[in-house]
Design an enzyme around this catalytic site. Structure first.
Site, PDB file in Angstrom:
ATOM      1  CB  CYS A  98      -1.139   0.247   1.276  1.00 47.35           C
ATOM      2  SG  CYS A  98      -0.239   0.076   3.076  1.00 47.35           S
ATOM      3  CG  HIS A 126      -4.607   0.621   4.340  1.00 52.34           C
ATOM      4  ND1 HIS A 126      -3.794   0.192   3.027  1.00 52.34           N
ATOM      5  CD2 HIS A 126      -5.031   1.585   4.095  1.00 52.34           C
ATOM      6  CE1 HIS A 126      -4.471   0.317   2.148  1.00 52.34           C
ATOM      7  NE2 HIS A 126      -5.656   1.306   2.246  1.00 52.34           N
ATOM      8  CG  ASP A 160      -7.640   2.730   0.727  1.00 51.19           C
ATOM      9  OD1 ASP A 160      -7.172   1.894   0.653  1.00 51.19           O
ATOM     10  OD2 ASP A 160      -8.598   3.319   1.648  1.00 51.19           O
TER      11      ASP A 160
END
Length: 267
Positions: free
Chosen positions: A20, A122, A137
């Site tokens: 991520c 994250h 995202d």
């Protein structure tokens, strides 16, 4: 008038393993600029420089001087300094939102260009592209449009849920050559805004539970209770607001008129 960047297309990477941080950086840059290995190299470079500084300061051989990296964890969660170093290559600054220099962003976030968010393991970003805000995202199948009305609400909500928020300032890239190899890397894709909206609505229509990761596991804590709520809020543009407010005003006026009629009849 400035033309749309990349022909009006949006670059989005969906979650691959625990990459991520790389997805987040690439979303800010709107292109496949950094891989996990690039960020790891930057992390180890930071480790090396930090060890040298500690040695020059006559530090004892403690945990800091161990071979374990202090800028990337074993599960590949990079710290903010690594993302800052990556974006600095493009002369971009990454500033904590609670910094005094970021105060204008609290007053009018619409004037900014991008924000980075981190919680637990994250990372993701929201960014303005072609004058519109999108949530990039990587846990979502496509970028989600954020209305100007919802931007401030979204930032405040994430802050309230404990997310660390960083402001990105500088001349973010506006053009990046789209090549076919990027489309086949497994997680990078170019989408027109209408395609992103279609994918998002398709996900909304089949999910009535809290958003889940691309791999099916439960998503990180998000102030949005469900995809449906996210869609409702992000779609609340000026015309939508008018469509809700005007009927309410009509009912209020009707009620006032009725009271006046009753009052007149009594007199």
């Amino acid at each position: 008038m400035e033309g749309a960047s990349n022909g009006g297309m949006l670059y989005h990477e969906v979650q691959e393993s625990k990459l991520c941080a790389a997805h987040c950086v690439n979303s800010v840059l709107q292109g496949a600029f950094f891989s996990e290995f690039d960020l790891a190299a930057l992390a180890f470079d930071l480790d090396s420089k930090e060890r040298q500084m500690m040695l020059k300061g006559s530090a004892s051989s403690g945990d800091f001087l161990s071979e374990e990296s202090h800028n990337v964890s074993l599960d590949r969660d990079f710290i903010i300094q690594v993302l800052q170093k990556a974006l600095k290559v493009w002369e971009l600054q990454v500033i904590p939102l609670n910094s005094p220099v970021a105060e204008p962003a609290h007053i009018d976030p619409e004037m900014e260009k991008a924000f980075i968010f981190h919680l637990q393991d994250h990372w993701f970003c929201i960014r303005k592209v072609n004058g519109e805000w999108y949530n990039f995202d990587s846990l979502y199948a496509a970028p989600q449009h954020l209305s100007k009305f919802y931007l401030s609400v979204y930032l405040d909500s994430l802050k309230g849920f404990g997310w660390s928020i960083f402001l990105v300032r500088g001349n973010v890239p506006k053009e990046f050559t789209i090549v076919s190899s990027e489309a086949s890397n497994g997680f990078g894709q170019w989408l027109l805004p209408e395609d992103a909206e279609r994918i998002t609505k398709s996900c909304n229509s089949i999910q009535s539970v809290p958003p889940r990761r691309i791999d099916g596991s439960q998503q990180h804590s998000d102030p949005l209770v469900s995809y449906g709520e996210a869609e409702m809020m992000s779609d609340m543009e000026d015309e939508d607001l008018k469509g809700w407010i005007l009927p309410q005003l009509w009912l209020i006026l009707k009620f006032i008129s009725l009271k006046m009629i009753i009052k007149t009849a009594k007199e």
